[in-house]
Design an enzyme around this catalytic site. Structure first.
Site, mmCIF file in Angstrom:
data_model
loop_
_atom_site.group_PDB
_atom_site.id
_atom_site.type_symbol
_atom_site.label_atom_id
_atom_site.label_comp_id
_atom_site.label_asym_id
_atom_site.label_seq_id
_atom_site.Cartn_x
_atom_site.Cartn_y
_atom_site.Cartn_z
ATOM 1 N N GLN A 1 0.830 -1.205 0.000
ATOM 2 C CA GLN A 1 0.000 0.000 0.000
ATOM 3 C C GLN A 1 0.861 1.249 0.000
ATOM 4 O OE1 GLN A 1 -1.239 0.419 4.624
ATOM 5 N NE2 GLN A 1 -1.950 -1.470 3.652
ATOM 6 N N HIS B 1 0.368 5.834 0.831
ATOM 7 C CA HIS B 1 -0.474 6.936 1.298
ATOM 8 C C HIS B 1 -0.059 8.235 0.609
ATOM 9 C CE1 HIS B 1 -1.437 4.063 4.404
ATOM 10 N NE2 HIS B 1 -0.210 4.107 4.893
ATOM 11 N N GLU C 1 3.983 7.985 8.327
ATOM 12 C CA GLU C 1 3.931 7.161 9.531
ATOM 13 C C GLU C 1 5.327 6.653 9.866
ATOM 14 O OE1 GLU C 1 0.990 4.460 8.033
ATOM 15 O OE2 GLU C 1 2.467 3.021 7.323
ATOM 16 N N HIS D 1 4.838 0.276 0.788
ATOM 17 C CA HIS D 1 5.226 -0.493 1.964
ATOM 18 C C HIS D 1 4.232 -1.617 2.265
ATOM 19 C CE1 HIS D 1 2.506 2.687 3.438
ATOM 20 N NE2 HIS D 1 2.114 1.806 4.347
ATOM 21 N N ARG E 1 -4.456 0.610 -1.630
ATOM 22 C CA ARG E 1 -3.890 -0.732 -1.793
ATOM 23 C C ARG E 1 -3.450 -0.933 -3.242
ATOM 24 N NH1 ARG E 1 -8.749 -2.358 0.457
ATOM 25 N NH2 ARG E 1 -8.693 -2.515 2.720
#
Length: 271
Positions: free
Chosen positions: A60, A62, A79, A137, A157
């Protein structure tokens, strides 16, 4: 204040959570995530959670803040991961072995070759990885980790090992930086065995590993801070937290740590 623990069922989660997780009695479904939220339900800018994996999570990506806002979201999601436990041979997929353009990335996601294109990094307890928005990642199986992220619910995804879940190839390819991961954004546990350490400082957040409250205050000033004990106890006012719990403080001024405490401390922005 002490944040509220929320257990989230996931098909890739685990039923053998450690005692410190405080899993509700009688819960039989696999638990994949333990989120910490404000008691009044207010949305905090960062989200702290534990992940418990028995299978690989999807590949996935972001968006960053600008890309997220362009899609009508409040922002993007960067993150970071701190490894608590890892089974022998456990890996994290972070970045690619070689640079791919958007068309090549889509093709690799569609035919499954993205598994081979991913760089799978062996991990051990104490390892830390910063995952900037745009980084492709996947968390591997047999891992327990603390995740600190921007509190925006957006995941694209690219690949899910044939599971019957939706993919987001257009958005995912558009926001991906399909390149190798910069290992300068990781901190390995064997790097001196240092317990007091700056793990990441960037415009999104700062994360420190610490065991001294005075040192923490000197580094973070009076900013709001999230405190995640890795050992021992953290106390502030009438609240306390041990392993598997999380505090949110308006500032670290009132923070006290037990002599055996080791904590992760997170704050917004670079300090």
């Amino acid at each position: 204040m002490k944040l509220v623990a929320n257990f989230v069922e996931k098909p890739w989660g685990r039923c053998d959570l450690p005692d410190w997780a405080g899993c509700p009695a009688g819960l039989k479904a696999p638990i994949g995530e333990l989120w910490f939220t404000a008691p009044d339900g207010a949305a905090l800018p960062l989200l702290v959670k534990y992940l418990f994996t028995s299978e690989r999570l999807s590949v996935q990506v972001h968006p960053d803040d600008a890309q997220g806002r362009a899609r009508g979201l409040p922002g993007g999601k960067s993150e970071c991961w701190y490894i608590i436990d890892a089974a022998p041979g456990a890996t994290l997929g972070i970045g690619l072995r070689r640079a791919l353009d958007a068309q090549q990335l889509r093709a690799a996601a569609q035919d499954g070759s993205i598994e081979r294109e991913m760089m799978w990094h062996p991990v051990a307890p104490g390892d830390f990885f910063f995952i900037p928005a745009g980084t492709i990642h996947a968390v591997g199986a047999g891992i327990m980790l603390v995740e600190i992220q921007q509190n925006v619910d957006v995941t694209y995804r690219l690949y899910d090992y044939g599971r019957a879940r939706a993919l987001h190839l257009d958005d995912g390819a558009a926001v991906s930086r399909a390149v190798p991961y910069d290992m300068g954004q990781a901190v390995r546990a064997l790097e001196g065995g240092v317990m007091e350490q700056s793990l990441v400082r960037c415009p999104i957040f700062t994360v420190l590993r610490a065991r001294d409250a005075d040192s923490l205050r000197a580094q973070l000033g009076q900013q709001p801070v999230w405190i995640i004990p890795l050992a021992g106890m953290a106390m502030a006012g009438g609240d306390c937290a041990t392993v598997g719990e999380c505090l949110y403080l308006d500032s670290p001024a009132s923070l006290r740590l037990s002599p055996d405490a080791i904590i992760l401390a997170a704050a917004q922005g670079s300090h």
